[in-house]
Each structure stands twice: as C-alpha cells, then as structure tokens.
Design a protein around this motif. Structure first.
Motif, PDB file in Angstrom:
ATOM      1  N   LEU A   1      -3.458   0.898 -23.382  1.00  0.00           N
ATOM      2  CA  LEU A   1      -4.872   0.682 -23.023  1.00  0.00           C
ATOM      3  C   LEU A   1      -5.237  -0.796 -23.050  1.00  0.00           C
ATOM      4  CD1 LEU A   1      -6.659   3.665 -24.854  1.00  0.00           C
ATOM      5  CD2 LEU A   1      -6.029   3.506 -22.452  1.00  0.00           C
TER       6      LEU A   1
ATOM      7  N   TYR B   1      -5.171   0.518 -11.639  1.00  0.00           N
ATOM      8  CA  TYR B   1      -6.327   1.078 -12.330  1.00  0.00           C
ATOM      9  C   TYR B   1      -7.270  -0.007 -12.839  1.00  0.00           C
ATOM     10  CZ  TYR B   1      -9.068   4.044 -15.358  1.00  0.00           C
ATOM     11  OH  TYR B   1     -10.111   4.698 -15.945  1.00  0.00           O
TER      12      TYR B   1
ATOM     13  N   SER C   1       2.921   3.950  -3.914  1.00  0.00           N
ATOM     14  CA  SER C   1       2.830   5.284  -4.539  1.00  0.00           C
ATOM     15  C   SER C   1       3.774   6.249  -3.840  1.00  0.00           C
ATOM     16  CB  SER C   1       1.411   5.860  -4.407  1.00  0.00           C
ATOM     17  OG  SER C   1       0.500   5.096  -5.108  1.00  0.00           O
TER      18      SER C   1
ATOM     19  N   GLY D   1       0.790  -1.237   0.000  1.00  0.00           N
ATOM     20  CA  GLY D   1       0.000   0.000   0.000  1.00  0.00           C
ATOM     21  C   GLY D   1       0.816   1.278   0.000  1.00  0.00           C
TER      22      GLY D   1
ATOM     23  N   PHE E   1      -5.951  -2.916 -20.783  1.00  0.00           N
ATOM     24  CA  PHE E   1      -6.329  -3.172 -19.389  1.00  0.00           C
ATOM     25  C   PHE E   1      -6.707  -4.635 -19.205  1.00  0.00           C
ATOM     26  CE2 PHE E   1      -7.945   1.440 -19.381  1.00  0.00           C
ATOM     27  CZ  PHE E   1      -6.677   1.900 -19.114  1.00  0.00           C
TER      28      PHE E   1
ATOM     29  N   ASN F   1      -2.573   9.564  -5.222  1.00  0.00           N
ATOM     30  CA  ASN F   1      -2.718   8.565  -4.141  1.00  0.00           C
ATOM     31  C   ASN F   1      -1.955   9.001  -2.896  1.00  0.00           C
ATOM     32  OD1 ASN F   1      -3.639   6.156  -3.032  1.00  0.00           O
ATOM     33  ND2 ASN F   1      -1.892   4.974  -3.778  1.00  0.00           N
TER      34      ASN F   1
ATOM     35  N   PRO G   1     -10.240   6.318  -0.809  1.00  0.00           N
ATOM     36  CA  PRO G   1      -8.809   6.119  -0.560  1.00  0.00           C
ATOM     37  C   PRO G   1      -8.484   6.305   0.920  1.00  0.00           C
ATOM     38  CG  PRO G   1      -9.163   7.609  -2.412  1.00  0.00           C
ATOM     39  CD  PRO G   1     -10.494   7.371  -1.801  1.00  0.00           C
TER      40      PRO G   1
ATOM     41  N   PHE H   1      -0.842  -0.104 -19.638  1.00  0.00           N
ATOM     42  CA  PHE H   1      -1.687   1.080 -19.457  1.00  0.00           C
ATOM     43  C   PHE H   1      -1.549   2.029 -20.635  1.00  0.00           C
ATOM     44  CE2 PHE H   1      -0.870  -0.514 -15.166  1.00  0.00           C
ATOM     45  CZ  PHE H   1      -2.177  -0.748 -14.776  1.00  0.00           C
ATOM     46  N   THR H   2      -0.320   2.239 -21.084  1.00  0.00           N
ATOM     47  CA  THR H   2      -0.151   3.152 -22.218  1.00  0.00           C
ATOM     48  C   THR H   2      -0.761   2.557 -23.475  1.00  0.00           C
ATOM     49  OG1 THR H   2       2.105   2.376 -22.058  1.00  0.00           O
ATOM     50  CG2 THR H   2       1.746   4.710 -21.679  1.00  0.00           C
TER      51      THR H   2
ATOM     52  N   ILE I   1      -5.582   7.775 -16.057  1.00  0.00           N
ATOM     53  CA  ILE I   1      -5.364   6.739 -15.047  1.00  0.00           C
ATOM     54  C   ILE I   1      -4.453   7.119 -13.879  1.00  0.00           C
ATOM     55  CG2 ILE I   1      -5.749   4.899 -16.746  1.00  0.00           C
ATOM     56  CD1 ILE I   1      -2.734   4.373 -16.610  1.00  0.00           C
ATOM     57  N   MET I   2      -3.599   8.133 -14.041  1.00  0.00           N
ATOM     58  CA  MET I   2      -2.642   8.400 -12.957  1.00  0.00           C
ATOM     59  C   MET I   2      -3.322   9.098 -11.787  1.00  0.00           C
ATOM     60  SD  MET I   2       0.158   7.089 -13.408  1.00  0.00           S
ATOM     61  CE  MET I   2       1.139   6.443 -14.741  1.00  0.00           C
TER      62      MET I   2
ATOM     63  N   SER J   1       5.299   8.238 -10.961  1.00  0.00           N
ATOM     64  CA  SER J   1       3.872   8.086 -10.640  1.00  0.00           C
ATOM     65  C   SER J   1       3.407   6.725 -11.104  1.00  0.00           C
ATOM     66  CB  SER J   1       3.011   9.119 -11.371  1.00  0.00           C
ATOM     67  OG  SER J   1       3.551  10.370 -11.292  1.00  0.00           O
ATOM     68  N   LEU J   2       2.480   6.150 -10.360  1.00  0.00           N
ATOM     69  CA  LEU J   2       1.936   4.842 -10.707  1.00  0.00           C
ATOM     70  C   LEU J   2       0.410   4.915 -10.657  1.00  0.00           C
ATOM     71  CD1 LEU J   2       4.369   2.683  -8.544  1.00  0.00           C
ATOM     72  CD2 LEU J   2       4.310   2.761 -11.040  1.00  0.00           C
ATOM     73  N   PRO J   3      -0.273   4.128 -11.489  1.00  0.00           N
ATOM     74  CA  PRO J   3      -1.744   4.177 -11.483  1.00  0.00           C
ATOM     75  C   PRO J   3      -2.338   3.350 -10.343  1.00  0.00           C
ATOM     76  CG  PRO J   3      -0.990   2.699 -13.211  1.00  0.00           C
ATOM     77  CD  PRO J   3       0.234   3.237 -12.549  1.00  0.00           C
ATOM     78  N   LEU J   4      -2.130   3.822  -9.102  1.00  0.00           N
ATOM     79  CA  LEU J   4      -2.549   3.057  -7.923  1.00  0.00           C
ATOM     80  C   LEU J   4      -3.456   3.893  -7.027  1.00  0.00           C
ATOM     81  CD1 LEU J   4       0.878   1.593  -6.723  1.00  0.00           C
ATOM     82  CD2 LEU J   4      -0.944   0.328  -7.877  1.00  0.00           C
ATOM     83  N   VAL J   5      -4.364   3.221  -6.347  1.00  0.00           N
ATOM     84  CA  VAL J   5      -5.138   3.842  -5.274  1.00  0.00           C
ATOM     85  C   VAL J   5      -5.065   2.918  -4.061  1.00  0.00           C
ATOM     86  CG1 VAL J   5      -7.425   4.533  -4.506  1.00  0.00           C
ATOM     87  CG2 VAL J   5      -6.694   5.094  -6.814  1.00  0.00           C
ATOM     88  N   THR J   6      -4.820   3.508  -2.886  1.00  0.00           N
ATOM     89  CA  THR J   6      -4.684   2.723  -1.653  1.00  0.00           C
ATOM     90  C   THR J   6      -5.966   2.823  -0.833  1.00  0.00           C
ATOM     91  OG1 THR J   6      -2.308   3.038  -1.627  1.00  0.00           O
ATOM     92  CG2 THR J   6      -3.336   2.530   0.479  1.00  0.00           C
TER      93      THR J   6
END
Ligand SMILES: Cc1cc2nc3c(=O)[nH]c(=O)nc-3n(C[C@H](O)[C@H](O)[C@H](O)COP(=O)(O)OP(=O)(O)OC[C@H]3O[C@@H](n4cnc5c(N)ncnc54)[C@H](O)[C@@H]3O)c2cc1C
Lengths: 415, 87
Positions: free
Chosen positions: A403, A345, A243, A240, A405, B48, A303, A400-401, B44-45, A252-257
C-alpha cells in the motif's frame, strides 16, 4: 553506423541521395536471445540501447507487432517536462529532461529538441494551491516552476483573446522553463539506429502471442507469429496492451487502459512559442515547427482500446479552446487520432520484476514520452543487474502490496 | 457520443453519466479476515479487458441510478444487462 553531419549531407547530395545506408538492419530472427524486449516503442528501444551501452548486453531482440515507433510513440504530443509532485517522480523526470538535452548529440540524430517553456493557465483557486505546492516540491530538487501574473500571461501568450468573457478567468500562470518538445518519430528512430549499431536486433511485424514456461512456471521465451523464441529474460514494453499481453502469462496487473486523443490544425504563421496547458478546463496546445497547432485534452472518461477520436471529448476540448482562443474558430483541423494509454492504480509508472521469474514489465506510461530516456536507462538496469536502478526503486510492483502508493495526478491531460 | 441505456430513463447521452469502471465482485464482508495480499488485490486489480467489459454507470445528472451494462472496449458496442441483477 553511418554518421550524420553537414559533410555527409553534402556528400550524399552530390550522389543524388542514393548512397544513404539503412538506419537499422533487418536480420533473420534467431531462435534464442539473452533478452527479448516486447514492443519497439520509445521505451522498448531506449531500454535496448541502454542494455547495450551501459551493460554490454547485445544479445538482445526487440519484437514489435507493427512497425517500430508506430504505437503511442507515434501518436503523442511530444511534451517533455518534470513538474511532478512526488520527490521520486520529480527526480526521475528531471534526469529524463537532462538526457533529452543531450540526445541529439549522443545519438547523432537531430530529434528537433526545443526547450520552450510550458505555461499553466490557472483558472481555479484549488489548482493555484495545488501548483504552488508542486513548485515548492520541485524547488527541493532543481527544476523550476514560477508563478506569473495575468498580465505576464497575456504578454507571453499574445494569441489568447480578451479574458473578459471567459467563464473561469485566469488567476495566474505557472511557468516551467525546462519544458520542451522533440520530434517523436526521431526519438524512436535514433534509439533504434543506435541500438542496432551496437548489435541489438529489431524485428518488426513480430507479434508476441504467448509465453513459453519452464517447469517451475518461469518465463523462458515467447511464442510469436514467426515461431518460438527463447530468452533468459522477457521484458514487456507494450504500453496500453500490457494487461492483455501479461494475461497470456497468467499475470494480472493493476492497470486500466484509456483512449487519449489529439488533433492538429493546418499550418499557420508563428502564433504561440510556448506550450500552453489549461488543467482546469482540460486543454493544452503548442505550435509545431511546421506551423500546425497541436491540441490535446483529457482522456475519454472510461476504459477504452479504441485508439480513435471520440466526439464527446473532442467537443469538450474544442469548447475550451475557442473560449480562450476565440480566433482559433477559423482554424481548420487536418488530422485527429487517439492512442491506448495505460494507467497504474496510483498513476505512477511500474518498472518491475513480476511474480513470474524471467518476466519483467515497464508500464503505466500514460504520459511517458517524456520518460523514454530515463525509463529505458532504469529498465535496462533492472534487466541487466536484477536490482532496481536507484532512480526507480519506488516503481516496483511490491509498492501495491505494501500500500505504498505513489499518487500522481494533475498532469497535462488530467482534470 | 455514446448513448447509455439507463434502465429508468432509457437511452441518454454519455455526458449525463459517470463511468464507475469495471463491475468487480462485491467487497468481501470481513476484510480483516483476508490475507493482506488478497485484500489488496481485491482493491486494485482490474481485468482491463480488450473486448466485452461489464461495467457500472451512474446516471449522476438525472435519476441517480447505478446499473451495469456490457460495453466492448474496442468497438463501444453496448449490451444492456438485466436491470434487476445487482449491478
Ligand atoms: C494523444 C496522446 C498524446 C500524448 N502526449 C504526450 C505528451 O505530450 N508527453 C508525454 O510525455 N507523453 C504523451 N503521451 C504518452 C506517450 O505517448 C506514451 O506514454 C509513450 O509513447 C509510451 O511509449 P511506449 O514505448 O511505452 O509505448 P508505444 O510507443 O505504444 O510502444 C509499445 C509497442 O508495443 C507494441 N506491442 C504491443 N503488443 C505487442 C505484442 N503482443 N507483440 C509485439 N509488440 C507489441 C506496440 O505495437 C507498440 O509499438 C501521449 C499519448 C497519446 C495517445
């Protein structure tokens, strides 16, 4: 490494258990390693073990800010399964389940692995369609996922109450016989011990606070509370916090905690011998070998890095619990806690190189206890060879770049 | 339980709301004019952040208003933001 067996147990009993060796060393921190792994959770330790075992790389240090296995690995509800929807996820987790089946023997450490089936209680037609599709996808790859009737459901989960008054009466069940549980601490400890025996160093209370960068921007080491350590490769397995840690390298990373909580009851007599999952109402439960009922639900719906028990979610989970299991109203809860889990993501893992040469990440493990063996195997392959392991080719950041997914959802805690 | 300060209804229990996540900048007016990687990054970024987090909430089960507040993702301390500003 001192081997564990019935004989060593007897021998050590005769000497009042004073002759046991430490399971891993605490060597002094060197100034340089070939590979530095950040985070001694299950993933970091499994990666270290596989680096040593498959690739002969032993000039490896695992740096941990707290104590080994004290992050989400200590906080999770230890369910192991492979009922995913995407081909790559099914294959990946099927291998992980098979590695778990061998782990106690391979690492000479009893992880209390117990394969006992997971039964999904289906309470909506949408979920029924979703899980039938999942079972067909899984049939292509091997793991089993079988539909059962409500009668069979009640036969296999006798602790459940009468279903007459239930707001969403179950329509059917889905059984995943390979699903298992294992002692979470033992998974971390067994990998730590086996990695240490092969020469890997584990440094606890060593927090990575920044990165050392070469003239071309490449990551060439880490700053820690115990000084600078240089390395050819820095591999993040920080769950967790990823990021936050990656930001210190400007990445930067496409993450949510989010916060995911669980709680356990006082020990009671054997009542439930399968893992029960209720995806429609956000509840799952099982009984540990000690007799405690282990209960989990959904994540807090925003989050969060709180790592605590949030009452609104707790109440929601308990309401679902007592509707299906009315007699559990009398249960006393012993402990409750939370962990900071990170979602990519598309809700699939990330095992990847990054834009920064020398910095690699393994993250997106919101349900990643089950993935510890295969996550370590494939991350070690990427670190040692520079190319993704065939099982994890789809999990690169480049998806991700492009797409591309890999949408995964509808796991235990997901509604 | 969190009390979310709705600019219209006042503080209300979190169950009435839907969290819409990090308050990201408005979408670029002409996505087709962006380089692919910039567009994907916009989609997407997420920062966080561990700490004060500017985020949107939707008062779905009541007045329907969408607004931004600052919430600390570690302590849940909440600070209302100017309700007139674009959320
Ligand atoms: C309540 C709950 C229930 C769960 N249930 C399940 C389940 O049933 N099945 C399942 O498969 N998964 C489950 N999970 C998810 C599972 O726990 C995680 O996916 C898994 O443990 C991740 O392992 P890890 O090694 O990546 O993370 P962790 O064990 O968290 O390890 C990361 C380590 O990195 C360290 N670290 C962080 N920052 C730094 C730094 N700057 N420097 C040094 N070290 C640092 C941390 O201290 C930590 O020890 C659950 C999680 C929670 C919270």
């Amino acid at each position: 490494m001192q081997r564990y067996s019935i004989y060593s147990l007897v021998r050590n009993a005769l000497t009042h258990h004073e002759g046991w060796q430490r399971a891993w060393r605490s060597p002094p921190l060197k100034r340089r390693y070939q590979v530095v792994i950040v985070g001694a959770g299950g993933h970091g330790l499994s990666t270290a073990y596989h680096l040593a075992k498959e690739h002969g790389l032993t000039d490896v240090a695992v740096l941990e800010k707290g104590w080994l296995g004290g992050g989400n690995t200590a906080r999770n509800t230890h369910t192991i399964r492979s009922n995913y929807i995407r081909d790559v996820s099914i294959r990946f987790h099927d291998v992980s389940v098979k590695l778990y089946e061998q782990m106690s023997r391979e690492l000479n450490f009893n992880i209390l692995f117990s394969q006992r089936s997971m039964i999904d209680l289906i309470q909506s037609f949408g979920k029924l369609r979703d899980l039938r599709r999942r079972s067909l996808a899984m049939a292509l790859h091997g793991p089993q996922y079988q539909l059962i009737s409500v009668d069979e459901l009640q036969r296999r989960i006798p602790a459940m109450g009468s279903l007459d008054q239930v707001r969403l009466p179950p329509l059917a069940g889905m059984v995943h016989p390979e699903a298992a549980m294992a002692r979470h601490d033992a998974v971390a400890w067994s990998y730590a011990r086996a990695a240490d025996a092969r020469g890997v160093e584990i440094h606890q209370h060593t927090e990575v606070t920044g990165f050392v960068r070469g003239p071309d921007g490449a990551v060439t080491g880490v700053e820690t509370n115990r000084g600078t350590v240089s390395a050819d490769i820095v591999a993040l397995a920080t769950a967790g916090s990823t990021s936050d840690v990656a930001r210190r390298a400007g990445l930067s990373l496409p993450l949510v905690t989010r916060n995911l909580q669980a709680f356990v009851s006082e020990p009671v007599k054997p009542l439930i011998d399968v893992i029960v999952n209720c995806p429609d109402v956000g509840l799952y439960l099982m009984q540990s070998d000690k007799g405690e009922i282990v209960i989990g639900g959904g994540t807090d719906p925003y989050p969060s890095y709180r790592q605590g028990s949030h009452f609104a979610t707790f109440e929601d989970t308990v309401a679902s619990l007592v509707e299906l299991f009315p007699r559990f109203k009398a249960l006393k809860m012993l402990r409750q806690w939370g962990g900071a889990i990170e979602f990519a993501y598309d809700a699939s893992p990330i095992i990847s190189k990054t834009d920064l040469p020398g910095l690699l990440v393994s993250t997106g493990w919101y349900g990643g206890f089950k993935s510890i063996p295969v996550g370590g195997l494939t991350f070690a392959h990427l670190i040692a060879t520079g190319t993704p392991h065939p099982l994890a080719e789809a999990f690169g950041l480049d998806r991700f770049t492009g797409l591309k997914f890999l949408l995964e959802a509808g796991t235990v805690a997901q509604r | 339980m969190l009390l979310i300060p709705c600019p219209w209804c006042g503080p209300r229990p979190e169950g009435e709301f839907v969290n819409l996540g990090e308050a990201v900048p408005p979408r670029p007016a002409d996505p087709a004019a962006l380089a692919d990687d910039v567009w994907v990054e916009t989609l997407i970024m997420r920062a966080n952040v561990r700490g004060p987090h500017v985020e949107r909430w939707w008062h779905q089960r009541s007045c329907g208003r969408i607004f931004a507040i600052e919430r600390d993702t570690l302590t849940h301390a909440i600070r209302p933001l100017d309700p007139e500003a674009r959320p």
